[in-house]
Write an enzyme that holds these catalytic residues in place. Structure first.
Site: not given
Lengths: 254, 81
Positions: A20-23, A70, A149, A162, A164, A166
């Protein structure tokens, strides 16, 4: 190279995989490793301006790889990791950054949203970690950092699922660290505080303002704040830190 | 067949060396687990599986087979050839 980035160790160019390094935060982590002279591979569902800029920059020629994938799709993730290994032979560092947030009270939360969050934040992380751990086992070690997080530590109203996932990531970190510690693989989490990125956990400006007022450092985080912590944890010299969750949140949870 | 067997034996020998298990004789009949054989634990088995995949592009453990002997590993690759 930006002034605050660590210098790579002499003669040691690492192969780094960032999901997930695009943004957002992921892009900040990719930039950090490009700045430290490493080979960086990342994947996301679609290209962004940042990806196009890295691909076209002659300074990164031969050491930046983007694969459209994906991460929640196991076949696509497998293809991504195989492409990295085919190109560079082995993986030294894995940063499990890809994640998705859906906010809403649990009593009103859709099952589809719950599945989306669990599939990406947990199950996709398990799968890519398995693939990379196998490569690290065959090549004598490595470093894994899971981007967690503070919502997994403290909880946050409207972010039950979310949070849970993390918290689950932190548990995954500890268990995997125990499994592979004897093979020179370290596994750690960074519990990130609230960042000013495109995905600030679905919080609105009012909520973000309240968070800033409660944060000792007096600001939201930037991707570089987290990227520097990642660089610390994956440093070759830091092989005695494993199974830990490092909180990087401007002091919000202290 | 001989080439595959030699490669498998070399991989296992290298792993045993890394685990500080010297002086172990390995041949096709050697069992992977148990005191009478190599005595691999679960992590060592995972490391063998990953190393075989790294060398050959596939491995019997990930394919759902659970070889009990070195010879069964060799047979997996011979059957795929």
């Amino acid at each position: 190279m930006t002034a605050e980035q660590p210098e790579p160790l002499p003669g040691r160019q690492r192969t780094v995989v960032v999901t997930g390094g695009s943004r957002g935060l992921g892009a900040g982590i990719v930039q950090s490793f490009l700045d430290s002279g490493d080979r960086v591979a990342t994947c996301a569902r679609s290209e962004t301006d940042a990806v196009r800029a890295w691909s076209a920059d002659p300074a990164y020629e031969g050491r930046f790889l983007f694969v459209g994938a994906d991460i929640a799709d196991r076949e696509q993730t497998t293809r991504f990791v195989k492409e990295v290994v085919a190109r560079w032979g082995s993986v030294d560092v894995l940063v499990n950054n890809a994640g998705v947030a859906r906010d809403g009270l649990l009593a009103l939360f859709s099952d589809d949203d719950a599945d989306t969050v669990v599939d990406l934040n947990l199950k996709a992380t398990f799968h890519v970690s398995k693939l990379v751990v196998r490569n690290m086992l065959a090549h004598g070690g490595g470093r894994i950092v899971n981007i967690s997080s503070i919502t997994g530590l403290t909880g946050y109203r409207g972010l039950t699922v979310y949070g849970a996932t993390k918290a689950g990531l932190d548990g995954f970190t500890r268990a995997l660290a125990r499994e592979v510690g004897s093979r020179r693989i370290t596994v750690n989490s960074i519990a990130s505080g609230y960042l000013r990125t495109e995905m600030s956990h679905g919080l609105d400006e009012g909520q973000l303002g309240q968070i800033v007022r409660r944060t000792p450092a007096g600001r939201l985080g930037e991707p570089d704040d987290i990227a520097r912590a990642v660089q610390f944890l994956v440093d070759d010299r830091n092989d005695w830190i494993t199974g830990q969750t490092l909180v990087v949140d401007g002091g919000l949870t202290c | 067949m001989d080439d595959v067997q030699n490669s498998v034996l070399k991989i296992i020998g290298s792993l045993l060396e890394g685990w500080d298990r010297t002086g172990v004789t390995v041949d096709a009949g050697t069992t992977l687990h148990g005191e009478e054989g190599l005595g691999l634990d679960s992590l060592e088995t995972a490391e063998l599986s990953a190393t075989l995949e790294d060398e050959f592009g596939s491995d019997p453990f990930s394919a759902g087979e659970m070889p009990e002997t070195v010879g069964e590993i060799v047979a997996f690759y011979a059957a795929a050839a």
